[in-house]
Design a protein around this motif. Sequence first.
Motif, PDB file in Angstrom:
ATOM      1  N   SER A  42      -4.949   3.281   7.029  1.00 19.33           N
ATOM      2  CA  SER A  42      -6.186   3.969   7.383  1.00 19.33           C
ATOM      3  C   SER A  42      -6.397   5.168   6.460  1.00 19.33           C
ATOM      4  O   SER A  42      -5.458   5.688   5.849  1.00 19.33           O
ATOM      5  N   GLU A  43      -7.643   5.619   6.384  1.00 19.27           N
ATOM      6  CA  GLU A  43      -7.982   6.727   5.496  1.00 19.27           C
ATOM      7  C   GLU A  43      -7.222   7.993   5.859  1.00 19.27           C
ATOM      8  O   GLU A  43      -6.811   8.756   4.983  1.00 19.27           O
ATOM      9  N   ASN A  44      -6.988   8.218   7.159  1.00 16.23           N
ATOM     10  CA  ASN A  44      -6.248   9.417   7.571  1.00 16.23           C
ATOM     11  C   ASN A  44      -4.739   9.232   7.501  1.00 16.23           C
ATOM     12  O   ASN A  44      -3.981  10.166   7.785  1.00 16.23           O
ATOM     13  N   GLY A  45      -4.292   8.019   7.133  1.00 14.70           N
ATOM     14  CA  GLY A  45      -2.876   7.752   6.942  1.00 14.70           C
ATOM     15  C   GLY A  45      -2.070   7.616   8.212  1.00 14.70           C
ATOM     16  O   GLY A  45      -0.837   7.531   8.163  1.00 14.70           O
ATOM     17  N   ARG A  46      -2.744   7.562   9.358  1.00 13.57           N
ATOM     18  CA  ARG A  46      -2.024   7.551  10.636  1.00 13.57           C
ATOM     19  C   ARG A  46      -1.703   6.155  11.144  1.00 13.57           C
ATOM     20  O   ARG A  46      -0.894   6.001  12.056  1.00 13.57           O
ATOM     21  N   HIS A  47      -2.340   5.125  10.568  1.00 10.24           N
ATOM     22  CA  HIS A  47      -2.114   3.760  11.050  1.00 10.24           C
ATOM     23  C   HIS A  47      -2.083   2.771   9.882  1.00 10.24           C
ATOM     24  O   HIS A  47      -2.781   2.954   8.878  1.00 10.24           O
ATOM     25  N   VAL A  48      -1.262   1.748  10.050  1.00  7.80           N
ATOM     26  CA  VAL A  48      -1.161   0.640   9.096  1.00  7.80           C
ATOM     27  C   VAL A  48      -1.521  -0.644   9.827  1.00  7.80           C
ATOM     28  O   VAL A  48      -1.131  -0.832  10.995  1.00  7.80           O
ATOM     29  N   VAL A  67       0.862  -1.181   0.000  1.00  7.44           N
ATOM     30  CA  VAL A  67       0.000   0.000   0.000  1.00  7.44           C
ATOM     31  C   VAL A  67       0.897   1.229   0.000  1.00  7.44           C
ATOM     32  O   VAL A  67       2.071   1.157   0.384  1.00  7.44           O
ATOM     33  N   PHE A  68       0.330   2.368  -0.414  1.00  8.33           N
ATOM     34  CA  PHE A  68       1.050   3.635  -0.422  1.00  8.33           C
ATOM     35  C   PHE A  68       0.429   4.584   0.582  1.00  8.33           C
ATOM     36  O   PHE A  68      -0.766   4.498   0.890  1.00  8.33           O
ATOM     37  N   ASP A  69       1.233   5.535   1.055  1.00  5.66           N
ATOM     38  CA  ASP A  69       0.663   6.620   1.842  1.00  5.66           C
ATOM     39  C   ASP A  69       0.031   7.629   0.891  1.00  5.66           C
ATOM     40  O   ASP A  69       0.089   7.475  -0.343  1.00  5.66           O
ATOM     41  N   HIS A  70      -0.588   8.671   1.441  1.00  3.71           N
ATOM     42  CA  HIS A  70      -1.327   9.606   0.604  1.00  3.71           C
ATOM     43  C   HIS A  70      -0.428  10.425  -0.320  1.00  3.71           C
ATOM     44  O   HIS A  70      -0.876  10.899  -1.368  1.00  3.71           O
ATOM     45  N   ARG A 124       6.003  10.713  11.338  1.00  4.36           N
ATOM     46  CA  ARG A 124       6.013  11.837  10.398  1.00  4.36           C
ATOM     47  C   ARG A 124       6.845  11.543   9.162  1.00  4.36           C
ATOM     48  O   ARG A 124       6.570  12.080   8.081  1.00  4.36           O
ATOM     49  N   ASP A 125       7.868  10.708   9.326  1.00  8.53           N
ATOM     50  CA  ASP A 125       8.714  10.358   8.190  1.00  8.53           C
ATOM     51  C   ASP A 125       8.220   9.116   7.460  1.00  8.53           C
ATOM     52  O   ASP A 125       8.893   8.619   6.547  1.00  8.53           O
ATOM     53  N   GLY A 126       7.048   8.597   7.871  1.00 12.27           N
ATOM     54  CA  GLY A 126       6.477   7.420   7.225  1.00 12.27           C
ATOM     55  C   GLY A 126       6.888   6.101   7.836  1.00 12.27           C
ATOM     56  O   GLY A 126       6.344   5.055   7.464  1.00 12.27           O
ATOM     57  N   THR A 127       7.840   6.109   8.762  1.00 14.71           N
ATOM     58  CA  THR A 127       8.256   4.858   9.393  1.00 14.71           C
ATOM     59  C   THR A 127       7.181   4.355  10.357  1.00 14.71           C
ATOM     60  O   THR A 127       6.307   5.108  10.786  1.00 14.71           O
ATOM     61  N   GLY A 171       9.851   5.822 -10.612  1.00 16.08           N
ATOM     62  CA  GLY A 171       9.454   4.480 -10.182  1.00 16.08           C
ATOM     63  C   GLY A 171      10.507   3.773  -9.357  1.00 16.08           C
ATOM     64  O   GLY A 171      10.353   2.588  -9.027  1.00 16.08           O
ATOM     65  N   GLU A 172      11.574   4.457  -8.989  1.00 15.17           N
ATOM     66  CA  GLU A 172      12.639   3.835  -8.195  1.00 15.17           C
ATOM     67  C   GLU A 172      12.187   3.612  -6.752  1.00 15.17           C
ATOM     68  O   GLU A 172      11.438   4.411  -6.182  1.00 15.17           O
ATOM     69  N   ILE A 173      12.690   2.535  -6.146  1.00 17.88           N
ATOM     70  CA  ILE A 173      12.313   2.113  -4.799  1.00 17.88           C
ATOM     71  C   ILE A 173      13.568   1.963  -3.948  1.00 17.88           C
ATOM     72  O   ILE A 173      14.575   1.423  -4.415  1.00 17.88           O
ATOM     73  N   SER A 174      13.499   2.420  -2.698  1.00 15.26           N
ATOM     74  CA  SER A 174      14.603   2.202  -1.758  1.00 15.26           C
ATOM     75  C   SER A 174      14.029   1.986  -0.368  1.00 15.26           C
ATOM     76  O   SER A 174      13.087   2.668   0.039  1.00 15.26           O
ATOM     77  N   VAL A 175      14.578   1.036   0.372  1.00 16.74           N
ATOM     78  CA  VAL A 175      14.076   0.674   1.703  1.00 16.74           C
ATOM     79  C   VAL A 175      14.669   1.600   2.753  1.00 16.74           C
ATOM     80  O   VAL A 175      15.881   1.834   2.787  1.00 16.74           O
ATOM     81  N   ILE A 176      13.782   2.114   3.647  1.00 14.34           N
ATOM     82  CA  ILE A 176      14.269   2.947   4.742  1.00 14.34           C
ATOM     83  C   ILE A 176      14.027   2.291   6.104  1.00 14.34           C
ATOM     84  O   ILE A 176      14.593   2.718   7.107  1.00 14.34           O
ATOM     85  N   GLN A 177      13.194   1.245   6.155  1.00 15.71           N
ATOM     86  CA  GLN A 177      12.928   0.557   7.420  1.00 15.71           C
ATOM     87  C   GLN A 177      12.406  -0.839   7.131  1.00 15.71           C
ATOM     88  O   GLN A 177      11.704  -1.076   6.135  1.00 15.71           O
ATOM     89  N   ASN A 178      12.756  -1.762   8.019  1.00 13.75           N
ATOM     90  CA  ASN A 178      12.241  -3.131   7.959  1.00 13.75           C
ATOM     91  C   ASN A 178      11.720  -3.459   9.347  1.00 13.75           C
ATOM     92  O   ASN A 178      12.479  -3.474  10.320  1.00 13.75           O
TER      93      ASN A 178
END
Length: 415
Positions: free
Chosen positions: A317-323, A262-265, A340-343, A290-297
Motif C-alpha cells: 500500500s502507498e502508506n506502507g502499512r499493508h501488503v 516489492v520494496f518498502d519505502h 514496525r520491523d517490516g515483518t 545489493g546484499e539480501i538476507s531473509v528474516i521471515q518466511n
Amino acid sequence: MSQHFSRRSFALGLTALGTAAATYPLRAKAAGLRGQSKTLCFVGGYTKHGPPGGEGNGSGIAVFEMDKESGSLTQIATFTDIASPSFITLSKDRKFLYALSEIDDFNKAGDGCVTAFAVDTRTGTLAKLNAVSSGGAIPAHLSIHPSGKYLLVANYIGGSVSVLPIRKDGSLGQATDVVHNTGPRQPDRADDNPPGNFAISDHSGSHPHMIATDPSGRFVIADDAGLDRVYVWTLDLKSGKLVPAKTPYFDMKPGSAPRHFVFDHSGRIMYNLCEQNSKVDVCKFNPETGEISVIQNVSTVSSHFKGSTLAAEILISENGRHVYVSNRLGDSLAVFEVGRDGTLTLQDEVWMHADYGRAMMFDPSGNFLFCANQRSDAVTSFRVNKATGELTFTNHFTAVGSPTTFAFMNTDPEF
C-alpha cells in the motif's frame, strides 16, 4: 509475428482508438466533465496469438475509464494491433506505454517482442511507435529504469534478461545487453508446500519472471523462478550493460520459484513472492551493496487451506502499512499487516470472486484494488480501507478476455 502486425490490423487498432477519442470528449462535455482529469485503466492479456498452449480470448490492449466514486470501469477503446500483451507499463510522465508480447515467433531466433506506444495524455489514445525483439522467447515482465534511458525485460522461456534503449521519441532500440542465467537443476516443488498442493513450477532451466530496480535505482534485480535465485546487477548508463553486483545472486528455497517482489519505502525491506509454495520471503536489502538476507518466511494462505495454489502478484500500500498477494487456483487475496520491523502478519484472506487472479494494481487514488482474473475473463475490484487494509468487494465485474496486466493513469484536463 510480422503477419500479426499487418497494416490492416494496425489500421483497425487506430480506428478503434480514433473513434473513442472522437466520441469520448462529447460524452464528457454532455456530462459537464470537460476540464476535469479522468482516470483511465489499460488492460492487457492473452490473445489468440499467444504462447504455445496459452492462447487467450483477449483482443489487445483495452482502455477503460474508471468512475472515481464507485470504481466501475467503462470501456472506451481497444488497441488490437498487438499479440498477447501480457505485461504493460507506463512511463512516469504518462507519455509512453510499453507492452511485451508473450510469444516466441517475432523473428527467426524465436524471440518475443516489446512494442512502444505514444500516449495522448488528454485522451489515453495510443499511437504505435515501433516493436523490437525482447531478447528471448516468451517475455514475462518489463520495467523502466529510473533514468528513463532503458527498458528492462525478463524473458521467461528464453532464460534471459535484456536491456533495451529508449530513444528520445519514446521508441525502442535493439538490446544493448542480453544476459543468460545458468545454474543447477532445482526441484519442481518446494518441501514446504500447503498440504495437498499438486501445482508445480517449471524448473527445467532459467525462467526470469520479473526485473526491476531497487527504490534507489542503484541495483537491477531479477527473480528467476526456474533457478530459484534472485540476481543483482548495476547498470552502466553509458553502455547499457549489466554488471554483476559483488554478491551476484541470492539462492532462494529450492523449488520455491521466486516470481515478483516489492520494496518498502525505506528500500531496506524487500518482499519477495514465491509462486510454487505460496510464501513471501521478507528480506533485508542493503542499498549500498545489493546484499539480501531473509528474516521471515510467511504463507500467503491461511493455516486451514489445503489443496493446489500458486501465488501470482504482490503489492504494498502507498502508506506502507499493508501488503497484498493474489493466489491462483485458491482464488484468494491475502492481506498482510506490516510490523514496525517490516515483518508480515496475515490479517485476512478474501475471496477473489473469480478464477485465476493474476495481476493486481491500485488505482492512482489508492481507494480501489483491481484484480485481473485470467480464466474468468473478468476484472474484479475491491474498495480499500487505507487505515485497516480491509478489502470490500465492489460487486463490479468487468468483462475482458484473458486479462493479466494493468496500467492506470490520470489524464490531463481537456479544455
